[in-house]
Design a protein around this motif. Sequence first.
Motif, PDB file in Angstrom:
ATOM      1  N   LEU A   1       0.856  -1.184   0.000  1.00  0.00           N
ATOM      2  CA  LEU A   1       0.000   0.000   0.000  1.00  0.00           C
ATOM      3  C   LEU A   1       0.890   1.230   0.000  1.00  0.00           C
ATOM      4  O   LEU A   1       1.755   1.386   0.875  1.00  0.00           O
ATOM      5  CB  LEU A   1      -0.918   0.000   1.232  1.00  0.00           C
ATOM      6  N   VAL A   2       0.684   2.092  -0.978  1.00  0.00           N
ATOM      7  CA  VAL A   2       1.492   3.300  -1.113  1.00  0.00           C
ATOM      8  C   VAL A   2       0.584   4.509  -0.902  1.00  0.00           C
ATOM      9  O   VAL A   2      -0.430   4.663  -1.602  1.00  0.00           O
ATOM     10  CB  VAL A   2       2.159   3.371  -2.497  1.00  0.00           C
ATOM     11  N   LEU A   3       0.939   5.346   0.056  1.00  0.00           N
ATOM     12  CA  LEU A   3       0.162   6.544   0.360  1.00  0.00           C
ATOM     13  C   LEU A   3       0.691   7.713  -0.455  1.00  0.00           C
ATOM     14  O   LEU A   3       1.894   7.993  -0.460  1.00  0.00           O
ATOM     15  CB  LEU A   3       0.259   6.856   1.855  1.00  0.00           C
ATOM     16  N   SER A   4      -0.215   8.385  -1.174  1.00  0.00           N
ATOM     17  CA  SER A   4       0.197   9.503  -2.031  1.00  0.00           C
ATOM     18  C   SER A   4       0.514  10.740  -1.193  1.00  0.00           C
ATOM     19  O   SER A   4       0.283  10.788   0.015  1.00  0.00           O
ATOM     20  CB  SER A   4      -0.899   9.816  -3.040  1.00  0.00           C
ATOM     21  N   ASP A   5       1.014  11.760  -1.866  1.00  0.00           N
ATOM     22  CA  ASP A   5       1.449  12.972  -1.169  1.00  0.00           C
ATOM     23  C   ASP A   5       0.307  13.697  -0.477  1.00  0.00           C
ATOM     24  O   ASP A   5       0.528  14.422   0.498  1.00  0.00           O
ATOM     25  CB  ASP A   5       2.137  13.929  -2.160  1.00  0.00           C
ATOM     26  N   ASP A   6      -0.931  13.530  -0.974  1.00  0.00           N
ATOM     27  CA  ASP A   6      -2.043  14.239  -0.336  1.00  0.00           C
ATOM     28  C   ASP A   6      -2.438  13.637   1.005  1.00  0.00           C
ATOM     29  O   ASP A   6      -3.244  14.212   1.747  1.00  0.00           O
ATOM     30  CB  ASP A   6      -3.256  14.313  -1.269  1.00  0.00           C
ATOM     31  N   GLY A   7      -1.899  12.444   1.318  1.00  0.00           N
ATOM     32  CA  GLY A   7      -2.169  11.818   2.610  1.00  0.00           C
ATOM     33  C   GLY A   7      -3.478  11.072   2.700  1.00  0.00           C
ATOM     34  O   GLY A   7      -3.760  10.434   3.721  1.00  0.00           O
ATOM     35  N   TYR A   8      -4.280  11.121   1.644  1.00  0.00           N
ATOM     36  CA  TYR A   8      -5.600  10.496   1.685  1.00  0.00           C
ATOM     37  C   TYR A   8      -5.814   9.442   0.588  1.00  0.00           C
ATOM     38  O   TYR A   8      -6.723   8.622   0.699  1.00  0.00           O
ATOM     39  CB  TYR A   8      -6.696  11.564   1.559  1.00  0.00           C
ATOM     40  N   THR A   9      -5.016   9.467  -0.446  1.00  0.00           N
ATOM     41  CA  THR A   9      -5.161   8.519  -1.546  1.00  0.00           C
ATOM     42  C   THR A   9      -4.164   7.378  -1.400  1.00  0.00           C
ATOM     43  O   THR A   9      -2.972   7.606  -1.223  1.00  0.00           O
ATOM     44  CB  THR A   9      -4.954   9.212  -2.903  1.00  0.00           C
ATOM     45  N   VAL A  10      -4.704   6.159  -1.489  1.00  0.00           N
ATOM     46  CA  VAL A  10      -3.879   4.957  -1.339  1.00  0.00           C
ATOM     47  C   VAL A  10      -3.887   4.181  -2.652  1.00  0.00           C
ATOM     48  O   VAL A  10      -4.940   3.992  -3.274  1.00  0.00           O
ATOM     49  CB  VAL A  10      -4.413   4.058  -0.204  1.00  0.00           C
ATOM     50  N   VAL A  11      -2.716   3.739  -3.065  1.00  0.00           N
ATOM     51  CA  VAL A  11      -2.572   2.909  -4.260  1.00  0.00           C
ATOM     52  C   VAL A  11      -2.077   1.538  -3.831  1.00  0.00           C
ATOM     53  O   VAL A  11      -1.090   1.426  -3.094  1.00  0.00           O
ATOM     54  CB  VAL A  11      -1.595   3.535  -5.271  1.00  0.00           C
ATOM     55  N   ALA A  12      -2.773   0.493  -4.255  1.00  0.00           N
ATOM     56  CA  ALA A  12      -2.390  -0.882  -3.926  1.00  0.00           C
ATOM     57  C   ALA A  12      -1.616  -1.487  -5.092  1.00  0.00           C
ATOM     58  O   ALA A  12      -2.040  -1.388  -6.244  1.00  0.00           O
ATOM     59  CB  ALA A  12      -3.623  -1.719  -3.616  1.00  0.00           C
TER      60      ALA A  12
ATOM     61  N   THR B   1      -9.446   7.030  -2.517  1.00  0.00           N
ATOM     62  CA  THR B   1      -9.232   8.253  -1.742  1.00  0.00           C
ATOM     63  C   THR B   1     -10.177   8.267  -0.548  1.00  0.00           C
ATOM     64  O   THR B   1     -11.406   8.224  -0.715  1.00  0.00           O
ATOM     65  CB  THR B   1      -9.466   9.507  -2.599  1.00  0.00           C
ATOM     66  N   TYR B   2      -9.619   8.318   0.649  1.00  0.00           N
ATOM     67  CA  TYR B   2     -10.414   8.373   1.876  1.00  0.00           C
ATOM     68  C   TYR B   2     -10.829   9.814   2.164  1.00  0.00           C
ATOM     69  O   TYR B   2     -10.137  10.768   1.789  1.00  0.00           O
ATOM     70  CB  TYR B   2      -9.609   7.817   3.046  1.00  0.00           C
ATOM     71  N   GLN B   3     -11.970   9.949   2.842  1.00  0.00           N
ATOM     72  CA  GLN B   3     -12.525  11.268   3.105  1.00  0.00           C
ATOM     73  C   GLN B   3     -12.167  11.817   4.479  1.00  0.00           C
ATOM     74  O   GLN B   3     -12.342  13.010   4.732  1.00  0.00           O
ATOM     75  CB  GLN B   3     -14.049  11.241   2.951  1.00  0.00           C
ATOM     76  N   LYS B   4     -11.689  10.947   5.371  1.00  0.00           N
ATOM     77  CA  LYS B   4     -11.339  11.418   6.709  1.00  0.00           C
ATOM     78  C   LYS B   4     -10.210  10.581   7.292  1.00  0.00           C
ATOM     79  O   LYS B   4      -9.904   9.492   6.802  1.00  0.00           O
ATOM     80  CB  LYS B   4     -12.555  11.375   7.633  1.00  0.00           C
ATOM     81  N   GLU B   5      -9.620  11.105   8.352  1.00  0.00           N
ATOM     82  CA  GLU B   5      -8.519  10.425   9.001  1.00  0.00           C
ATOM     83  C   GLU B   5      -8.989   9.128   9.663  1.00  0.00           C
ATOM     84  O   GLU B   5     -10.168   8.972   9.993  1.00  0.00           O
ATOM     85  CB  GLU B   5      -7.859  11.323  10.060  1.00  0.00           C
ATOM     86  N   GLY B   6      -8.075   8.216   9.855  1.00  0.00           N
ATOM     87  CA  GLY B   6      -8.401   6.981  10.546  1.00  0.00           C
ATOM     88  C   GLY B   6      -7.490   5.849  10.118  1.00  0.00           C
ATOM     89  O   GLY B   6      -6.630   6.013   9.243  1.00  0.00           O
TER      90      GLY B   6
END
Length: 348
Positions: free
Chosen positions: A165-176, A203-208
């Motif tokens: 799982l790679v987290l993009s620079d925006d902190g909310y988009t994950v690429v598998a 892309t997630y909408q909130k932290e968690g």
Amino acid sequence: MGTITATPRATEPRVYDFVISGYSNASNIIWSYEGKVFATSSPTALYEFPASGSYTVKCTLAGFDGSFVSEEIDLVCLDNYHREAAWAGIQYSYVIESDEDVSIQSGAPFSVVTSQVDGKTYRMISGIPSEAYVGESFTVNVGDDSWSIQVYGSESAAPVVDFDLVLSDDGYTVVALFKGQNASFYSYDFDGDGIPEQGNAFTYQKEGRYTVVCKAVNNVSETSKSDMVSINIVPHEDVDILELTDFQIVVGEKLDIVLTLAEGDVVTVSGPAAGFVTVSDEVLRVSPSEKGVYDLTVSVHHDNGTQTSKTVKVTVRGTEVQDLEEEKHDYMVVMAVFFIIAVSPSFA
């Protein structure tokens, strides 16, 4: 003779539980399919069909006088294992209850037959594609419904799931990124709703902290694996050791707890949870790999030779996939015990 019932299992629709009731004077009970016996000596039986389709199961009662009487039950197995996928050299079968006409793209290695079971009309699409069809797809139309069947090469072993799982620079988009083996195709469920998303990014909408489940499929089986991703999670705010409390965490999840320390303090951990809790300066790093309830003792050794300790309970929960597999295993164990202790009745 009695009454036969056949019930598919909710999570295993090709697996049927058979029961015969209302019979008498039987010394033995024999269950068979296509002439092959799959259970005896019990009014209940379990059978897994190879694919969706129309089947006939026979139950034979043996009398104490040496006589035999049989009855058959017709059923339609609707376990349509990935209707969009077929494998070379493997029977493809898809069954749909419909009166609509079925059309299959010309040149496809599939055909359709119609069956009537219990007053219902079933269209059965089946065929065994050869290696020559690998990489091709064929369109099927049933009334307003349509889909394409993609032909894959067959595998001899179950798929192995591995992914990053790679987290993009925006902190909310994950690429598998899939790294597994033997997979004809695979999908990702990023948000835990049990429905795979399109593509390999989300892309997630909130932290968690979220569990990402990857499912890989081939002709042998389907396999799942999960991993955790943290979206804009910062380490736990500073806490005094005496303020530590019991907490829960999921297998594979990571948690940082920052302790409030004085200069010269040294932190150590002990107890069963120490196997997955490490100390880095003033930070407790928690990363469990197995479910369970563990005691964790955190000790702070002060410069003056004194020591402050606190023991808390750490509850490690399983991921959704692990819990589902364990429930399935427990159910199979119960059924196995049931069949072992089942005793065929004697009849008046």
